[in-house]
Design a protein around this motif. Structure first.
Motif, PDB file in Angstrom:
ATOM      1  N   VAL A  93       0.965  -1.186   0.079  1.00 51.04           N
ATOM      2  CA  VAL A  93      -0.005  -0.050  -0.152  1.00 51.04           C
ATOM      3  C   VAL A  93       1.068   1.374   0.013  1.00 51.04           C
ATOM      4  O   VAL A  93       1.809   1.224   0.816  1.00 51.04           O
ATOM      5  CB  VAL A  93      -0.924  -0.018   1.236  1.00 51.04           C
ATOM      6  CG1 VAL A  93      -1.653   1.604   1.366  1.00 51.04           C
ATOM      7  CG2 VAL A  93      -1.863  -1.191   1.342  1.00 51.04           C
ATOM      8  N   ALA A  94       0.877   2.061  -0.938  1.00 58.03           N
ATOM      9  CA  ALA A  94       1.740   3.219  -1.109  1.00 58.03           C
ATOM     10  C   ALA A  94       0.823   4.088  -1.979  1.00 58.03           C
ATOM     11  O   ALA A  94      -0.399   4.149  -2.444  1.00 58.03           O
ATOM     12  CB  ALA A  94       2.851   3.006  -1.702  1.00 58.03           C
ATOM     13  N   GLY A  95       1.487   5.537  -2.067  1.00 57.97           N
ATOM     14  CA  GLY A  95       0.896   6.513  -2.632  1.00 57.97           C
ATOM     15  C   GLY A  95       1.816   7.565  -3.606  1.00 57.97           C
ATOM     16  O   GLY A  95       3.093   7.149  -2.999  1.00 57.97           O
ATOM     17  N   GLY A  96       1.531   8.285  -4.294  1.00 57.08           N
ATOM     18  CA  GLY A  96       2.550   9.184  -4.595  1.00 57.08           C
ATOM     19  C   GLY A  96       2.844   8.933  -6.148  1.00 57.08           C
ATOM     20  O   GLY A  96       2.375   7.929  -6.618  1.00 57.08           O
ATOM     21  N   PRO A  97       4.044   9.664  -6.688  1.00 56.06           N
ATOM     22  CA  PRO A  97       4.273   9.436  -8.094  1.00 56.06           C
ATOM     23  C   PRO A  97       4.630   7.601  -8.418  1.00 56.06           C
ATOM     24  O   PRO A  97       5.566   7.320  -7.664  1.00 56.06           O
ATOM     25  CB  PRO A  97       5.194  10.256  -8.248  1.00 56.06           C
ATOM     26  CG  PRO A  97       5.383  11.404  -7.208  1.00 56.06           C
ATOM     27  CD  PRO A  97       4.579  10.548  -6.158  1.00 56.06           C
ATOM     28  N   ILE A  98       4.072   7.260  -9.314  1.00 51.05           N
ATOM     29  CA  ILE A  98       4.599   5.925  -9.723  1.00 51.05           C
ATOM     30  C   ILE A  98       6.190   5.604  -9.746  1.00 51.05           C
ATOM     31  O   ILE A  98       6.524   4.895  -9.065  1.00 51.05           O
ATOM     32  CB  ILE A  98       3.871   5.402 -10.812  1.00 51.05           C
ATOM     33  CG1 ILE A  98       2.191   5.456 -10.599  1.00 51.05           C
ATOM     34  CG2 ILE A  98       4.382   3.983 -11.522  1.00 51.05           C
ATOM     35  CD1 ILE A  98       1.546   5.122 -12.037  1.00 51.05           C
ATOM     36  N   LYS A  99       6.678   6.132 -10.677  1.00 57.03           N
ATOM     37  CA  LYS A  99       7.986   6.095 -10.848  1.00 57.03           C
ATOM     38  C   LYS A  99       9.086   6.137  -9.670  1.00 57.03           C
ATOM     39  O   LYS A  99       9.783   5.329  -9.203  1.00 57.03           O
ATOM     40  CB  LYS A  99       8.763   6.816 -12.066  1.00 57.03           C
ATOM     41  CG  LYS A  99       8.207   6.295 -13.461  1.00 57.03           C
ATOM     42  CD  LYS A  99       8.641   6.883 -14.583  1.00 57.03           C
ATOM     43  CE  LYS A  99       8.063   6.218 -15.866  1.00 57.03           C
ATOM     44  NZ  LYS A  99       9.020   6.518 -17.073  1.00 57.03           N
ATOM     45  N   THR A 100       8.702   7.260  -8.991  1.00 54.19           N
ATOM     46  CA  THR A 100       9.572   7.646  -7.662  1.00 54.19           C
ATOM     47  C   THR A 100       9.132   6.541  -6.542  1.00 54.19           C
ATOM     48  O   THR A 100      10.157   6.047  -5.894  1.00 54.19           O
ATOM     49  CB  THR A 100       9.078   8.961  -7.132  1.00 54.19           C
ATOM     50  OG1 THR A 100       9.260   9.809  -8.042  1.00 54.19           O
ATOM     51  CG2 THR A 100       9.895   9.185  -5.831  1.00 54.19           C
ATOM     52  N   THR A 101       8.137   6.181  -6.231  1.00 55.82           N
ATOM     53  CA  THR A 101       7.898   5.384  -5.361  1.00 55.82           C
ATOM     54  C   THR A 101       8.211   3.666  -5.792  1.00 55.82           C
ATOM     55  O   THR A 101       8.596   3.062  -4.981  1.00 55.82           O
ATOM     56  CB  THR A 101       6.078   5.018  -5.247  1.00 55.82           C
ATOM     57  OG1 THR A 101       5.517   6.332  -4.909  1.00 55.82           O
ATOM     58  CG2 THR A 101       5.707   4.244  -4.283  1.00 55.82           C
ATOM     59  N   LEU A 102       8.039   3.433  -7.136  1.00 58.12           N
ATOM     60  CA  LEU A 102       8.661   2.061  -7.343  1.00 58.12           C
ATOM     61  C   LEU A 102      10.145   2.038  -7.334  1.00 58.12           C
ATOM     62  O   LEU A 102      10.685   1.024  -6.876  1.00 58.12           O
ATOM     63  CB  LEU A 102       8.237   1.675  -9.023  1.00 58.12           C
ATOM     64  CG  LEU A 102       6.884   1.525  -9.215  1.00 58.12           C
ATOM     65  CD1 LEU A 102       6.499   0.921 -10.614  1.00 58.12           C
ATOM     66  CD2 LEU A 102       6.158   0.457  -8.009  1.00 58.12           C
ATOM     67  N   ALA A 103      10.826   3.083  -7.557  1.00 55.29           N
ATOM     68  CA  ALA A 103      12.409   3.283  -7.483  1.00 55.29           C
ATOM     69  C   ALA A 103      12.599   3.006  -6.046  1.00 55.29           C
ATOM     70  O   ALA A 103      13.567   2.272  -5.685  1.00 55.29           O
ATOM     71  CB  ALA A 103      12.904   4.616  -7.946  1.00 55.29           C
ATOM     72  N   GLU A 104      12.086   3.545  -5.146  1.00 53.19           N
ATOM     73  CA  GLU A 104      12.052   3.413  -3.858  1.00 53.19           C
ATOM     74  C   GLU A 104      11.828   1.902  -3.308  1.00 53.19           C
ATOM     75  O   GLU A 104      12.518   1.187  -2.491  1.00 53.19           O
ATOM     76  CB  GLU A 104      11.370   4.351  -2.737  1.00 53.19           C
ATOM     77  CG  GLU A 104      11.967   5.610  -2.858  1.00 53.19           C
ATOM     78  CD  GLU A 104      13.273   5.832  -2.391  1.00 53.19           C
ATOM     79  OE1 GLU A 104      13.758   5.280  -1.310  1.00 53.19           O
ATOM     80  OE2 GLU A 104      14.005   6.369  -3.049  1.00 53.19           O
ATOM     81  N   LEU A 105      10.762   1.242  -3.960  1.00 54.90           N
ATOM     82  CA  LEU A 105      10.391   0.019  -3.427  1.00 54.90           C
ATOM     83  C   LEU A 105      11.563  -0.968  -4.193  1.00 54.90           C
ATOM     84  O   LEU A 105      11.675  -2.187  -3.274  1.00 54.90           O
ATOM     85  CB  LEU A 105       8.989  -0.304  -4.091  1.00 54.90           C
ATOM     86  CG  LEU A 105       8.316  -1.579  -3.748  1.00 54.90           C
ATOM     87  CD1 LEU A 105       8.020  -1.854  -2.447  1.00 54.90           C
ATOM     88  CD2 LEU A 105       7.177  -1.868  -4.680  1.00 54.90           C
ATOM     89  N   ALA A 106      12.020  -0.811  -5.141  1.00 57.24           N
ATOM     90  CA  ALA A 106      12.929  -1.655  -5.782  1.00 57.24           C
ATOM     91  C   ALA A 106      14.124  -1.751  -4.674  1.00 57.24           C
ATOM     92  O   ALA A 106      14.768  -2.994  -4.839  1.00 57.24           O
ATOM     93  CB  ALA A 106      13.384  -1.036  -6.834  1.00 57.24           C
ATOM     94  N   LYS A 107      14.465  -0.915  -4.071  1.00 58.35           N
ATOM     95  CA  LYS A 107      15.538  -1.192  -3.108  1.00 58.35           C
ATOM     96  C   LYS A 107      15.404  -2.136  -2.003  1.00 58.35           C
ATOM     97  O   LYS A 107      16.213  -2.553  -1.389  1.00 58.35           O
ATOM     98  CB  LYS A 107      15.705   0.324  -2.274  1.00 58.35           C
ATOM     99  CG  LYS A 107      16.271   1.293  -3.171  1.00 58.35           C
ATOM    100  CD  LYS A 107      16.281   2.647  -2.468  1.00 58.35           C
ATOM    101  CE  LYS A 107      16.837   3.741  -3.555  1.00 58.35           C
ATOM    102  NZ  LYS A 107      16.788   5.295  -3.103  1.00 58.35           N
ATOM    103  N   ILE A 108      13.970  -2.467  -1.433  1.00 62.27           N
ATOM    104  CA  ILE A 108      13.538  -3.205  -0.631  1.00 62.27           C
ATOM    105  C   ILE A 108      13.204  -4.809  -1.042  1.00 62.27           C
ATOM    106  O   ILE A 108      13.234  -5.687  -0.244  1.00 62.27           O
ATOM    107  CB  ILE A 108      12.708  -2.948   0.301  1.00 62.27           C
ATOM    108  CG1 ILE A 108      11.315  -2.602  -0.163  1.00 62.27           C
ATOM    109  CG2 ILE A 108      13.343  -1.551   1.066  1.00 62.27           C
ATOM    110  CD1 ILE A 108      10.319  -2.300   0.737  1.00 62.27           C
ATOM    111  N   LEU A 109      13.081  -4.797  -2.330  1.00 62.76           N
ATOM    112  CA  LEU A 109      12.685  -6.133  -3.064  1.00 62.76           C
ATOM    113  C   LEU A 109      13.837  -6.944  -3.363  1.00 62.76           C
ATOM    114  O   LEU A 109      14.870  -6.527  -3.692  1.00 62.76           O
ATOM    115  CB  LEU A 109      11.675  -5.739  -4.160  1.00 62.76           C
ATOM    116  CG  LEU A 109      10.472  -5.376  -3.817  1.00 62.76           C
ATOM    117  CD1 LEU A 109       9.530  -4.961  -5.074  1.00 62.76           C
ATOM    118  CD2 LEU A 109       9.609  -6.271  -2.936  1.00 62.76           C
TER     119      LEU A 109
END
Length: 109
Positions: A93-109
């Motif tokens: 569950v997240a919000g915000g700009p797609i590309k920015t959020t996914l770039a951050e998410l990639a760091k933990i996956l």
């Protein structure tokens, strides 16, 4: 890695999992986030007196997202989240700009 995103406008993560009629599929590779596909699905959250649990719709969504590592949406109920995870898809569950959020998410996956 492929990530499915629920978005009303294609810019922000701003849609509830159960309200999504499409999922945008992004590829995350070496810090790059690129839109590679779009999957059209039936809304999970809709009333059907013959199928109140809507398990057939949830299964069809899971099948449509085959190959994805995770799903990112603004909200998701406990039942669909558990079912996604049972099939190997993490739900975030997240919000915000797609590309920015996914770039951050990639760091933990």
């Amino acid at each position: 890695m492929l990530i499915a995103v629920a978005s009303k406008d294609g810019k922000e993560i701003n849609q509830h999992f159960g309200h999504a009629e499409r999922f945008l599929i992004y590829e995350l590779d070496a810090g790059e986030v690129k839109l590679v596909d779009e999957k059209t699905v039936e809304r999970y959250c809709s009333y059907d007196p013959d199928h109140p649990t809507r398990s057939h719709v949830l299964r069809a969504i899971i099948d449509a997202l085959a190959g994805c590592r995770a799903v990112v949406c603004a909200q998701i109920g406990q039942t669909p989240q558990q079912e996604l995870e049972r099939h190997g898809l993490d739900a975030f569950v997240a919000g915000g700009p797609i590309k920015t959020t996914l770039a951050e998410l990639a760091k933990i996956l």
